[in-house]
Scaffold this motif. Sequence first.
Motif, mmCIF file in Angstrom:
data_model
loop_
_atom_site.group_PDB
_atom_site.id
_atom_site.type_symbol
_atom_site.label_atom_id
_atom_site.label_comp_id
_atom_site.label_asym_id
_atom_site.label_seq_id
_atom_site.Cartn_x
_atom_site.Cartn_y
_atom_site.Cartn_z
ATOM 1 N N UNK A 118 39.806 44.629 33.564
ATOM 2 C CA UNK A 118 39.257 43.869 34.694
ATOM 3 C C UNK A 118 39.441 44.668 35.987
ATOM 4 N N UNK A 119 40.640 45.212 36.167
ATOM 5 C CA UNK A 119 40.893 46.069 37.327
ATOM 6 C C UNK A 119 39.910 47.236 37.334
ATOM 7 N N UNK B 294 43.790 41.788 44.417
ATOM 8 C CA UNK B 294 44.838 42.478 45.164
ATOM 9 C C UNK B 294 44.936 43.934 44.725
ATOM 10 N N UNK B 295 44.972 44.174 43.434
ATOM 11 C CA UNK B 295 45.139 45.555 42.964
ATOM 12 C C UNK B 295 43.937 46.424 43.321
ATOM 13 N N UNK B 296 42.739 45.916 43.149
ATOM 14 C CA UNK B 296 41.546 46.711 43.474
ATOM 15 C C UNK B 296 41.470 46.974 44.975
ATOM 16 N N UNK B 297 41.739 45.965 45.779
ATOM 17 C CA UNK B 297 41.688 46.148 47.239
ATOM 18 C C UNK B 297 42.723 47.162 47.703
ATOM 19 N N UNK B 298 43.919 47.108 47.137
ATOM 20 C CA UNK B 298 44.961 48.072 47.511
ATOM 21 C C UNK B 298 44.642 49.467 46.983
ATOM 22 N N UNK B 299 44.041 49.558 45.813
ATOM 23 C CA UNK B 299 43.707 50.862 45.222
ATOM 24 C C UNK B 299 42.697 51.624 46.068
ATOM 25 N N UNK B 300 41.897 50.926 46.808
ATOM 26 C CA UNK B 300 40.851 51.566 47.607
ATOM 27 C C UNK B 300 41.370 52.119 48.938
ATOM 28 N N UNK B 301 42.643 51.875 49.229
ATOM 29 C CA UNK B 301 43.229 52.344 50.485
ATOM 30 C C UNK B 301 43.730 53.783 50.354
ATOM 31 N N UNK B 302 43.881 54.437 51.484
ATOM 32 C CA UNK B 302 44.424 55.795 51.510
ATOM 33 C C UNK B 302 45.950 55.745 51.381
#
Length: 186
Positions: A40-41, A120-128
């Motif tokens: 899913x992630x 939460x995980x996808x949104x955080x993964x997209x950060x630098x």
Amino acid sequence: LYQGKATKLLKAMANSPSFVRVTQGKVPTKRMADRDLVNRYLAFYLKKDEYDGALDQFMGEVTLGYVNTLDETEIQTILRTFEKTMVLCWDLFGDRAFRRPNPNREGKYLKLNKAIFEVVSVSLARLTDDEHTLLRNRSNKFLFQLFSLFSDDQFIQSITSGTAKVTQVEYRFNKIDSLIKTVLKQ
């Protein structure tokens, strides 16, 4: 049906020490619930903008089909990003990661929620990396803002009811992305 790189990647992600730690080993492996969760992630991380509401088909065709076309360098980058994100989630949330407060028992949390994990995980993964550091430094603000969302009835609905609907997915991603941007700008 989908053998090869994709299944190996999902297994590596599900067995990753950072994933096992942040989920406290409570995602069952017997029926591959752990691989379903990381799938899913992976689907939303790679192709969120192509999501059309058919979650199982999306995860199968877009993620597994697409991942099998990637080269080893791209796959290792995905795995490193996932591991880094799971470490960040542990640093920010500890044993409360991907759980919402229990409305009936103050100070207690409900079980891990797939929709919270996804958004939460996808949104955080997209950060630098710099943004990860900034969030760690502003973790109290971030957690306060995030946990305040759990009193928003529409957000609760987006993570508990009809979670595969496009409108619910878009709503929760918009709320979390907006919250993160707000905390990063403060």
